[in-house]
Write a protein that holds these residues in place. Structure first.
Motif, short mmCIF file in Angstrom:
data_model
loop_
_atom_site.label_atom_id
_atom_site.label_comp_id
_atom_site.label_asym_id
_atom_site.label_seq_id
_atom_site.Cartn_x
_atom_site.Cartn_y
_atom_site.Cartn_z
N CYS A 168 -6.00 -11.36 -5.81
CA CYS A 168 -7.31 -10.89 -6.30
C CYS A 168 -7.23 -9.43 -6.75
CB CYS A 168 -8.33 -11.00 -5.18
SG CYS A 168 -8.47 -12.68 -4.55
N GLN A 169 -8.10 -9.08 -7.67
CA GLN A 169 -8.21 -7.69 -8.11
C GLN A 169 -8.25 -6.81 -6.86
OE1 GLN A 169 -12.43 -6.69 -9.33
NE2 GLN A 169 -12.44 -8.87 -9.77
N GLN A 170 -7.46 -5.73 -6.89
CA GLN A 170 -7.34 -4.91 -5.69
C GLN A 170 -8.49 -3.93 -5.55
OE1 GLN A 170 -2.76 -3.94 -6.07
NE2 GLN A 170 -3.43 -3.96 -3.95
N HIS A 171 -8.68 -3.46 -4.34
CA HIS A 171 -9.57 -2.34 -3.98
C HIS A 171 -11.05 -2.69 -3.85
CE1 HIS A 171 -5.86 -0.36 -5.05
NE2 HIS A 171 -6.04 -0.61 -6.34
N GLY A 172 -11.53 -3.71 -4.57
CA GLY A 172 -12.93 -4.09 -4.50
C GLY A 172 -13.30 -4.56 -3.10
N ASN A 195 -15.81 -1.96 -8.40
CA ASN A 195 -14.66 -2.45 -9.15
C ASN A 195 -13.57 -1.37 -9.26
OD1 ASN A 195 -13.42 -2.64 -12.19
ND2 ASN A 195 -13.67 -4.64 -11.25
N TRP A 196 -12.31 -1.81 -9.43
CA TRP A 196 -11.17 -0.87 -9.48
C TRP A 196 -11.26 0.11 -10.65
CZ3 TRP A 196 -7.96 -1.24 -13.79
CH2 TRP A 196 -8.11 -2.41 -14.56
N GLN A 197 -12.13 -0.18 -11.64
CA GLN A 197 -12.23 0.75 -12.78
C GLN A 197 -13.25 1.87 -12.52
OE1 GLN A 197 -11.91 -2.02 -16.57
NE2 GLN A 197 -12.76 -3.12 -14.87
N TYR A 251 -10.07 7.15 -6.84
CA TYR A 251 -11.49 6.77 -6.96
C TYR A 251 -11.72 5.32 -6.55
CZ TYR A 251 -11.55 10.76 -10.25
OH TYR A 251 -11.43 11.98 -10.84
N ARG A 252 -10.80 4.46 -7.02
CA ARG A 252 -11.03 3.02 -6.86
C ARG A 252 -10.71 2.51 -5.47
NH1 ARG A 252 -5.98 3.86 -9.02
NH2 ARG A 252 -4.31 2.32 -8.73
N PHE A 253 -10.01 3.29 -4.65
CA PHE A 253 -9.57 2.80 -3.35
C PHE A 253 -10.79 2.57 -2.44
CE2 PHE A 253 -4.78 3.10 -2.69
CZ PHE A 253 -4.52 2.85 -4.02
N GLY A 294 -3.55 -9.08 -2.96
CA GLY A 294 -4.00 -8.41 -4.18
C GLY A 294 -3.26 -8.90 -5.41
N ASP A 295 -3.74 -8.53 -6.59
CA ASP A 295 -3.09 -9.06 -7.81
C ASP A 295 -1.70 -8.47 -8.03
OD1 ASP A 295 -4.29 -6.59 -8.44
OD2 ASP A 295 -4.58 -7.12 -10.52
N ASN A 296 -1.51 -7.21 -7.68
CA ASN A 296 -0.16 -6.64 -7.88
C ASN A 296 0.84 -7.20 -6.86
OD1 ASN A 296 -0.57 -4.82 -10.23
ND2 ASN A 296 -2.16 -4.04 -8.87
N PRO A 297 0.46 -7.27 -5.58
CA PRO A 297 1.35 -7.96 -4.64
C PRO A 297 1.59 -9.42 -5.08
CG PRO A 297 -0.29 -6.71 -3.43
CD PRO A 297 -0.67 -6.62 -4.88
N GLY A 322 6.96 -0.94 -4.18
CA GLY A 322 6.53 0.28 -4.86
C GLY A 322 5.90 -0.09 -6.17
N MET A 323 4.91 0.68 -6.58
CA MET A 323 4.26 0.40 -7.87
C MET A 323 4.08 1.70 -8.64
SD MET A 323 0.80 -1.70 -8.69
CE MET A 323 -0.54 -0.59 -8.37
N LEU A 324 4.76 1.79 -9.79
CA LEU A 324 4.60 2.95 -10.67
C LEU A 324 3.70 2.52 -11.82
CD1 LEU A 324 8.34 4.07 -11.20
CD2 LEU A 324 6.93 4.38 -9.20
C1 XUL Z 1 -4.09 -1.49 -8.93
C2 XUL Z 1 -5.35 -1.65 -9.70
C3 XUL Z 1 -5.42 -2.74 -10.69
C4 XUL Z 1 -6.27 -3.85 -10.19
C5 XUL Z 1 -6.45 -4.84 -11.31
O1 XUL Z 1 -4.09 -0.37 -8.12
O2 XUL Z 1 -6.29 -0.96 -9.54
O3 XUL Z 1 -4.16 -3.22 -11.04
O4 XUL Z 1 -5.69 -4.41 -9.05
O5 XUL Z 1 -6.90 -6.02 -10.90
#
Ligand code: XUL
Length: 545
Positions: free
Chosen positions: A80-84, A120-122, A153-155, A264-267, A316-318
């Motif tokens: 799922c989209q992260q941080h929300g 939302n993460w944005q 901000y999004r965390f 989360g979506d990245n994991p 790790g995520m860059l």
């Molecule tokens: C990762 C991030 C975005 C959302 C998109 O930190 O904010 O990749 O997870 O869904």
């Protein structure tokens, strides 16, 4: 559950896709009037939780129309989209338990939310809250050391603090706070379920190494928040429980189906590929992302470290803002003025120079050419939009070449011909990745084991070849088309959970993954030691700050 859609992918035990379906929020559930899945007002961006509930019903309905599938479903997981976050009130527990008596998820849970929205993460609205998190532990680096990331901000932590400050009634009515991932787990399992360990690392609240909520950060919001967050599940192969009767009765899902903890979506994306420790995935899109599986916890304020979604080790995520656009500007600068070519042939000239150009742009006078091509402000390093070119002299001193030309190409005679931007941009983009990966790699030579290139830019083999030459993987570079990466990763996670008692993730994915799906990137002749240039590249970057 992404930002714009909910996708369901069903795979068999050998990870072959059986069927898939999706729900696009704006299109399939237009009554919410979201734009790209969200509501945006200035810096504030939220999504309506009820829309996700409707989407889940609609997706299940669509999947149930494929004969013979849901009744054989063994495990469900999710990415799922992260941080929300989702804010449940005191009614939620009972409402989830009674789901099977409901007609639909939305009406069953409409009185269970203390806030009908999910940040939302944005979202960009938590500047003040972010400073409080960093101040509480002594700064960016210290916060990254504890939580794997500096404040963002999004965390979730800063977002929860903002809710508590700006909408105290809603916060007070909140009995339980879920991430989007644990919200999905909870709906599927019909009970409030734990946050999953990898996604917990996107909150600025979780101590990644000690595996506990960090008291100093919990305190920034208030000690009561720990009870609202509940426990964190650290075993990625474990189950939250059986699927809720609601899905069995309404959609004919097997009553043996179990729910694995969603991530989360990245994991999720990292589980889409057969990545082992020291393997790296490089996504060459509009932006550039590199994901690495690592055993070395080496946090930095410039990138993110999460627990690996299996629960063992780290990822790790860059995330870079610049990528394709910067490369396209150089490509276009090579065309005669006033002309333009579109399509793949537009890259012909660029690619020819990329492959034949001297590594590091070295010649009999200059040891290396390094550049910064940032049409957009960058995250790594944290600097504004700029284009800069530097030569490295044989004594390792750096000299900036002032071209008077901000973006692409230069006519600065002998010292820098515009063709030299081609190798330089690809190598500099890769050197930046190499610099950050080095501390996380446990190989003797500090190079990755394998690289998997994905995303639009990976269709261009020359780009992969030059970047691969810099990253110097010991066991090869590959490229592949990867659509719906996070959904595929979640499906892989579900399939693994079914056998996780007896099989490690590494063994599982290695035995099931079909390497025929990937194309090997032919290595260019290796003619220089890029490792030697990394410290000089770092010195060049320090001049930008
Ligand atoms: C990762 C991030 C975005 C959302 C998109 O930190 O904010 O990749 O997870 O869904």
């Amino acid at each position: 559950m992404s930002t714009q859609q909910l996708k369901g992918v069903i795979v068999d035990a050998n990870l072959m896709t059986v069927t898939s379906s999706k729900v696009e929020f704006d299109v399939d559930i237009p009554s919410y009037k979201t734009v790209k899945g969200v509501y945006a007002k200035g810096k504030e961006i939220v999504a309506p939780v009820a829309m996700w509930l409707e989407a889940l019903d609609l997706l299940m309905k669509r999947l149930s129309q494929v004969p013979g599938v849901l009744e054989r479903l063994a495990v469900v997981s999710g990415a799922c989209q992260q941080h929300g976050s989702v804010f449940f009130n005191a009614n939620a527990e009972q409402a989830l338990k009674n789901l099977d008596q409901a007609d639909d998820l939305c009406s069953a849970l409409k009185d269970s939310l203390s806030w009908e929205m999910s940040p939302n993460w944005q979202d960009h609205s938590t500047g003040l809250e972010c400073s409080k998190f960093e101040d509480a532990v002594g700064g960016k680096q210290q916060l990254a050391d504890i939580t794997g990331s500096r404040a963002h901000y999004r965390f979730t932590g800063p977002q929860i603090l903002k809710l508590k400050t700006q909408q105290p009634d809603k916060y007070a009515q909140t009995k339980h706070i879920s991430l989007v991932s644990s919200f999905l787990t909870s709906i599927l399992a019909g009970k409030i379920s734990a946050i999953e360990v990898s996604d917990a690392c996107g909150m600025n609240l979780w101590n990644v190494e000690s595996r506990c909520w960090e008291p100093r950060l919990i305190q920034v919001i208030g000690t009561e928040v720990e009870g609202k967050l509940g426990p964190v599940e650290t075993n990625g192969g474990d189950f939250a429980g059986s699927i809720s009767n609601y899905f069995i009765k309404k959609y004919g899902v097997s009553d043996k189906c179990k729910i694995n903890f969603c991530t989360g979506d990245n994991p999720g994306t990292i589980l889409a590929l057969p990545l082992q420790t020291n393997d790296v995935m490089v996504s060459l899109g509009t932006s550039t992302t590199a994901l690495i599986v690592t055993e070395n916890y080496r946090p930095s304020p410039l990138y993110h470290l999460f627990s690996h979604p299996t629960g063992k080790g780290y990822m790790g995520m860059l995330c870079y803002c610049n990528g394709a656009l910067a490369r396209e500007k150089i490509r276009d600068s090579l065309l005669p003025l006033g002309t333009s070519i579109t399509g793949d042939t537009a890259w012909d000239g660029f690619n020819k120079i990329a492959i034949s150009g001297a590594p590091l742009g070295a010649d009999d006078k200059v040891k290396a050419r390094l550049g910064v091509y940032f049409p957009l402000g960058e995250i790594i390093p944290d600097v504004g939009s700029q284009t800069r070119r530097f030569v490295v002299w044989p004594d390792d001193s750096l000299e900036e070449i002032k071209t008077g030309d901000s973006d692409a190409g230069t006519t600065n005679g002998d010292l820098w011909r515009k063709e030299q931007d081609v190798v330089c941009i690809l190598e500099s983009q890769a050197l930046s990745i190499r610099e950050r990966l080095e501390p996380m790699l446990t190989t003797a030579n500090k190079c990755p084991s394998r690289i998997f290139f994905v995303g639009g830019g990976s269709k261009n083999i020359a780009i992969c070849q030059v970047m691969s030459r810099v990253l110097s993987p010991a066991n090869g570079s590959y490229r592949l088309e990867l659509s719906d990466a996070c959904a595929m990763g979640a499906a892989h996670k579900a399939a693994w959970a079914d056998v996780a008692d007896t099989t490690s993730w590494e063994t599982f994915i290695d035995s099931k993954w079909n390497m025929e799906n990937v194309q090997e990137v032919p290595q260019l002749a290796k003619v220089c030691d890029y490792g030697e240039i990394v410290p000089i590249f770092e010195k060049m970057e320090s001049q930008l700050l």
